[in-house]
Design a protein around this motif. Structure first.
Motif, PDB file in Angstrom:
ATOM      1  N   PRO A  39       5.760  21.819   6.710  1.00  0.00           N
ATOM      2  CA  PRO A  39       4.530  21.161   6.991  1.00  0.00           C
ATOM      3  C   PRO A  39       4.676  19.774   5.870  1.00  0.00           C
ATOM      4  O   PRO A  39       4.765  19.942   4.724  1.00  0.00           O
ATOM      5  CB  PRO A  39       3.552  22.056   6.327  1.00  0.00           C
ATOM      6  N   GLN A  40       4.012  18.674   6.154  1.00  0.00           N
ATOM      7  CA  GLN A  40       4.114  17.486   5.553  1.00  0.00           C
ATOM      8  C   GLN A  40       5.536  17.138   4.697  1.00  0.00           C
ATOM      9  O   GLN A  40       5.396  16.328   3.755  1.00  0.00           O
ATOM     10  CB  GLN A  40       3.191  17.423   4.296  1.00  0.00           C
ATOM     11  N   SER A  41       6.585  17.311   5.445  1.00  0.00           N
ATOM     12  CA  SER A  41       7.857  17.096   5.033  1.00  0.00           C
ATOM     13  C   SER A  41       8.810  17.262   6.112  1.00  0.00           C
ATOM     14  O   SER A  41       8.684  18.151   7.306  1.00  0.00           O
ATOM     15  CB  SER A  41       8.155  17.892   3.947  1.00  0.00           C
ATOM     16  N   HIS A  42      10.051  16.344   5.982  1.00  0.00           N
ATOM     17  CA  HIS A  42      11.149  16.717   6.972  1.00  0.00           C
ATOM     18  C   HIS A  42      12.298  16.028   6.080  1.00  0.00           C
ATOM     19  O   HIS A  42      12.204  15.177   5.385  1.00  0.00           O
ATOM     20  CB  HIS A  42      10.725  16.110   8.365  1.00  0.00           C
ATOM     21  N   VAL A  43      13.299  16.834   6.754  1.00  0.00           N
ATOM     22  CA  VAL A  43      14.564  16.066   6.004  1.00  0.00           C
ATOM     23  C   VAL A  43      15.689  15.828   7.216  1.00  0.00           C
ATOM     24  O   VAL A  43      15.651  16.496   8.349  1.00  0.00           O
ATOM     25  CB  VAL A  43      15.202  17.376   5.154  1.00  0.00           C
ATOM     26  N   ILE A  69       6.321  -2.849  14.765  1.00  0.00           N
ATOM     27  CA  ILE A  69       7.257  -1.924  14.194  1.00  0.00           C
ATOM     28  C   ILE A  69       6.535  -1.266  13.082  1.00  0.00           C
ATOM     29  O   ILE A  69       6.775  -0.029  12.882  1.00  0.00           O
ATOM     30  CB  ILE A  69       8.559  -2.711  13.471  1.00  0.00           C
ATOM     31  N   ALA A  70       5.676  -1.908  12.361  1.00  0.00           N
ATOM     32  CA  ALA A  70       4.837  -1.069  11.484  1.00  0.00           C
ATOM     33  C   ALA A  70       4.076  -0.073  11.756  1.00  0.00           C
ATOM     34  O   ALA A  70       3.769   0.836  11.442  1.00  0.00           O
ATOM     35  CB  ALA A  70       3.961  -2.059  10.601  1.00  0.00           C
ATOM     36  N   ALA A  71       3.251  -0.394  13.108  1.00  0.00           N
ATOM     37  CA  ALA A  71       2.392   0.623  13.574  1.00  0.00           C
ATOM     38  C   ALA A  71       3.286   1.815  14.239  1.00  0.00           C
ATOM     39  O   ALA A  71       2.947   3.121  14.011  1.00  0.00           O
ATOM     40  CB  ALA A  71       1.747   0.033  14.968  1.00  0.00           C
ATOM     41  N   SER A  72       4.517   1.495  14.684  1.00  0.00           N
ATOM     42  CA  SER A  72       5.241   2.795  14.980  1.00  0.00           C
ATOM     43  C   SER A  72       5.666   3.499  13.956  1.00  0.00           C
ATOM     44  O   SER A  72       5.427   4.696  14.007  1.00  0.00           O
ATOM     45  CB  SER A  72       6.568   2.157  15.834  1.00  0.00           C
ATOM     46  N   GLY A  73       5.942   2.886  12.635  1.00  0.00           N
ATOM     47  CA  GLY A  73       6.324   3.553  11.354  1.00  0.00           C
ATOM     48  C   GLY A  73       5.246   4.587  11.040  1.00  0.00           C
ATOM     49  O   GLY A  73       5.509   5.523  10.551  1.00  0.00           O
ATOM     50  N   ARG A  74       4.239   4.051  11.174  1.00  0.00           N
ATOM     51  CA  ARG A  74       2.890   4.717  10.507  1.00  0.00           C
ATOM     52  C   ARG A  74       2.648   5.975  11.602  1.00  0.00           C
ATOM     53  O   ARG A  74       2.330   7.171  10.878  1.00  0.00           O
ATOM     54  CB  ARG A  74       1.658   3.946  10.577  1.00  0.00           C
ATOM     55  N   GLU A  75       2.890   5.663  12.690  1.00  0.00           N
ATOM     56  CA  GLU A  75       2.751   6.986  13.632  1.00  0.00           C
ATOM     57  C   GLU A  75       3.618   8.054  13.513  1.00  0.00           C
ATOM     58  O   GLU A  75       3.397   9.201  13.606  1.00  0.00           O
ATOM     59  CB  GLU A  75       2.717   6.198  15.229  1.00  0.00           C
ATOM     60  N   LEU A  76       4.994   7.720  13.241  1.00  0.00           N
ATOM     61  CA  LEU A  76       6.049   8.502  12.927  1.00  0.00           C
ATOM     62  C   LEU A  76       5.800   9.161  11.481  1.00  0.00           C
ATOM     63  O   LEU A  76       6.319  10.420  11.530  1.00  0.00           O
ATOM     64  CB  LEU A  76       7.349   7.832  13.185  1.00  0.00           C
ATOM     65  N   GLY A  77       5.181   8.550  10.642  1.00  0.00           N
ATOM     66  CA  GLY A  77       5.102   9.197   9.377  1.00  0.00           C
ATOM     67  C   GLY A  77       3.496   9.908   9.302  1.00  0.00           C
ATOM     68  O   GLY A  77       3.538  10.411   8.193  1.00  0.00           O
ATOM     69  N   VAL A  78       2.829  10.268  10.442  1.00  0.00           N
ATOM     70  CA  VAL A  78       1.607  10.645  10.172  1.00  0.00           C
ATOM     71  C   VAL A  78       1.544  12.162   9.669  1.00  0.00           C
ATOM     72  O   VAL A  78       0.824  12.459   8.848  1.00  0.00           O
ATOM     73  CB  VAL A  78       0.561  10.497  11.592  1.00  0.00           C
ATOM     74  N   HIS A  79       2.509  12.850   9.748  1.00  0.00           N
ATOM     75  CA  HIS A  79       2.701  14.325   9.597  1.00  0.00           C
ATOM     76  C   HIS A  79       2.923  14.676   8.002  1.00  0.00           C
ATOM     77  O   HIS A  79       2.742  15.454   7.700  1.00  0.00           O
ATOM     78  CB  HIS A  79       3.318  14.852  10.386  1.00  0.00           C
ATOM     79  N   ALA A 136       0.817  -1.234  -0.032  1.00  0.00           N
ATOM     80  CA  ALA A 136      -0.021  -0.145   0.031  1.00  0.00           C
ATOM     81  C   ALA A 136       0.660   1.201  -0.042  1.00  0.00           C
ATOM     82  O   ALA A 136       1.713   1.474   0.762  1.00  0.00           O
ATOM     83  CB  ALA A 136      -1.046   0.031   1.213  1.00  0.00           C
ATOM     84  N   TYR A 137       0.793   2.236  -1.162  1.00  0.00           N
ATOM     85  CA  TYR A 137       1.393   3.435  -1.160  1.00  0.00           C
ATOM     86  C   TYR A 137       0.979   4.304  -0.103  1.00  0.00           C
ATOM     87  O   TYR A 137      -0.080   4.478   0.062  1.00  0.00           O
ATOM     88  CB  TYR A 137       1.182   3.843  -2.252  1.00  0.00           C
ATOM     89  N   ALA A 138       2.000   4.936   0.804  1.00  0.00           N
ATOM     90  CA  ALA A 138       1.728   5.783   1.811  1.00  0.00           C
ATOM     91  C   ALA A 138       1.346   7.137   1.242  1.00  0.00           C
ATOM     92  O   ALA A 138       1.196   7.845   2.239  1.00  0.00           O
ATOM     93  CB  ALA A 138       2.948   5.757   2.730  1.00  0.00           C
ATOM     94  N   GLY A 139       1.535   7.556   0.056  1.00  0.00           N
ATOM     95  CA  GLY A 139       1.483   8.955  -0.154  1.00  0.00           C
ATOM     96  C   GLY A 139       2.386   9.836  -0.482  1.00  0.00           C
ATOM     97  O   GLY A 139       2.387  11.182  -0.543  1.00  0.00           O
ATOM     98  N   TYR A 140       3.717   9.586  -0.055  1.00  0.00           N
ATOM     99  CA  TYR A 140       5.031  10.321  -0.096  1.00  0.00           C
ATOM    100  C   TYR A 140       6.146   9.396  -0.313  1.00  0.00           C
ATOM    101  O   TYR A 140       6.306   8.134  -0.418  1.00  0.00           O
ATOM    102  CB  TYR A 140       5.265  10.902   1.304  1.00  0.00           C
ATOM    103  N   VAL A 141       7.048   9.963  -0.782  1.00  0.00           N
ATOM    104  CA  VAL A 141       8.722   9.483  -1.185  1.00  0.00           C
ATOM    105  C   VAL A 141       9.574   9.959  -0.181  1.00  0.00           C
ATOM    106  O   VAL A 141       9.646  11.037   0.301  1.00  0.00           O
ATOM    107  CB  VAL A 141       8.855   9.649  -2.356  1.00  0.00           C
ATOM    108  N   GLY A 142      10.724   9.111  -0.211  1.00  0.00           N
ATOM    109  CA  GLY A 142      12.008   9.830   0.283  1.00  0.00           C
ATOM    110  C   GLY A 142      13.115  10.120  -0.912  1.00  0.00           C
ATOM    111  O   GLY A 142      13.249   9.158  -1.500  1.00  0.00           O
ATOM    112  N   TRP A 143      13.253  11.348  -1.040  1.00  0.00           N
ATOM    113  CA  TRP A 143      14.599  11.721  -1.880  1.00  0.00           C
ATOM    114  C   TRP A 143      15.773  11.336  -0.955  1.00  0.00           C
ATOM    115  O   TRP A 143      15.825  12.028   0.087  1.00  0.00           O
ATOM    116  CB  TRP A 143      14.196  12.987  -2.537  1.00  0.00           C
ATOM    117  N   ARG A 144      16.798  11.028  -1.837  1.00  0.00           N
ATOM    118  CA  ARG A 144      17.937  10.364  -0.912  1.00  0.00           C
ATOM    119  C   ARG A 144      19.272  10.845  -1.611  1.00  0.00           C
ATOM    120  O   ARG A 144      19.080  10.836  -3.035  1.00  0.00           O
ATOM    121  CB  ARG A 144      18.009   8.894  -0.574  1.00  0.00           C
ATOM    122  N   GLY A 145      20.397  11.242  -0.956  1.00  0.00           N
ATOM    123  CA  GLY A 145      21.390  11.333  -1.347  1.00  0.00           C
ATOM    124  C   GLY A 145      22.859  10.666  -0.601  1.00  0.00           C
ATOM    125  O   GLY A 145      22.551  10.837   0.656  1.00  0.00           O
ATOM    126  N   LEU A 146      23.695  10.496  -1.200  1.00  0.00           N
ATOM    127  CA  LEU A 146      25.126  10.047  -0.814  1.00  0.00           C
ATOM    128  C   LEU A 146      26.053  10.575  -1.239  1.00  0.00           C
ATOM    129  O   LEU A 146      26.131  10.230  -2.572  1.00  0.00           O
ATOM    130  CB  LEU A 146      24.843   8.483  -0.517  1.00  0.00           C
TER     131      LEU A 146
END
Length: 372
Positions: A199-203, A360-370, A165-175
């Protein structure tokens, strides 16, 4: 405990962790990896967790735990000038590449095969038949599905509707090499765990070892992740379209992003992010993209197939638990196979790890709710 022929489908860290521990038990283990050229260079940074350190000890790779970068300060950009810098408990930051390389080198010649894409698994009374894309097949007493978010094994174990199930956002990443960071960014970001929320984002950003495990100043790499909304299928597909116009289902690897998309990312970073983060993103030659998905298995085991890692539970990366969960699955499977016959061992393993995965899945959803 009887010795078994075990096939591990998937040669990323979940598969390598599991294969290493089961080989230590004396089993005949083969790893089948679908990529043609291997997985080296595909990973980024990760935060050291208890389970990760535990599997390094259990597998005789404890020295890898010392190949990390420790952050003792946190810098938070919240509009204040200067940003807020605070002390934090020492946090070890590891390199996916380094861990993968060491575990890959532990596999004996011929026990880790590339370009072996599994198309079908067929359970019989006393074995599992593995059919490959090229028409060949193999068999095993037990199959471990470590084939990640696009798992073939999952469909057999948890049903044909076992979709992510797609969560509605992506992670742009760099190294990028730390020496590639402009002075503006290096002065504030290096040797700190950095964070900025909007809002609706963090880095976030932090240092990790160099490509060959280097930890000396000047030879390390800077790892950043910017979570951004991309609501709906069309927005997701646009983000996951490569320079050739092909849509990738889950992620874009380094080098696949079009120059136009990279320029737009840099422009957005300049407009929205603190200058040090924007400078780090602009200095990244090959950003990549991770779609954020959820999946929770109802069942992790069938008669002779078991799931580990992302094949069983796709958890959001905010938990920092993806690799740690794969390590926990591998250690639990080894434990249960040493204590009971196969049927009982798989039943007990499945019950234990399904509960752990759900938490763990529940914790991840909670952390990503914003972010939604």
């Amino acid at each position: 405990m009887s010795v078994m022929r075990i096939a591990v489908v998937g040669g990323s860290l979940a598969g390598l962790f599991t294969a290493t521990l089961l080989r230590q038990q004396g089993h005949d283990v083969m790893v089948y990896e679908r990529s043609v050229h291997g997985l080296g260079g595909r990973g980024a940074g990760l935060l050291g967790k208890r389970e990760t350190f535990a599997i390094l000890r259990a597998s005789g790779c404890e020295h890898v735990a010392r190949v990390g970068v420790v952050a003792r300060e946190r810098i938070v950009f919240d509009g204040a000038d200067p940003p807020i810098v605070t002390q934090m408990p020492p946090q070890m930051q590891l390199s996916w590449d380094s861990i993968h390389r060491v575990f890959r080198e532990h596999m004996t010649e011929g026990a880790y095969l590339l370009d072996r894409k599994v198309e079908q698994l067929h359970e019989e009374a006393d074995r599992v038949v593995i059919r490959f894309e090229d028409g060949s097949d193999a068999s095993a007493d037990l199959v471990v599905g470590a084939d990640g978010i696009a798992s073939v094994a999952r469909r057999v174990v948890d049903g044909s509707s076992a979709t992510n199930a797609y969560a509605g956002y992506v992670g742009w990443r760099g190294l990028l090499p730390e020496l590639a960071l402009p002075n503006l960014a290096a002065e504030q970001l290096l040797d700190r765990f950095a964070y900025f929320r909007l809002p609706q984002s963090h880095v976030i950003g932090f240092l990790v070892p160099g490509p060959n495990g280097e930890t000396e100043t000047g030879r390390r790499r800077y790892n950043w992740v910017w979570y951004r909304p991309a609501a709906g299928t069309s927005a997701r597909d646009e983000v996951l379209t490569d320079r050739e116009g092909r849509i990738h289902p889950y992620s874009l690897p380094p080098g696949a992003l079009s120059e136009h998309a990279r320029e737009r990312l840099v422009d957005d970073a300049r407009r929205l992010l603190p200058r040090p983060f924007a400078a780090a993103i602009e200095a990244t030659a090959q950003p990549f993209v991770q779609g954020i998905f959820d999946y929770e298995s109802r069942r992790m085991v069938s008669r002779r197939i078991t799931l580990v890692g992302d094949a069983a539970f796709v958890v959001r990366p905010h938990t920092g638990m993806g690799i740690a969960k794969a390590a926990a699955d591998a250690m639990a499977l080894q434990k249960h196979l040493s204590l009971a016959p196969l049927e009982s061992a798989l039943r007990d393993f499945g019950q234990e790890q399904v509960q752990a995965g759900r938490a763990i899945a529940a914790s991840g959803r909670e952390l990503g709710v914003h972010l939604m």
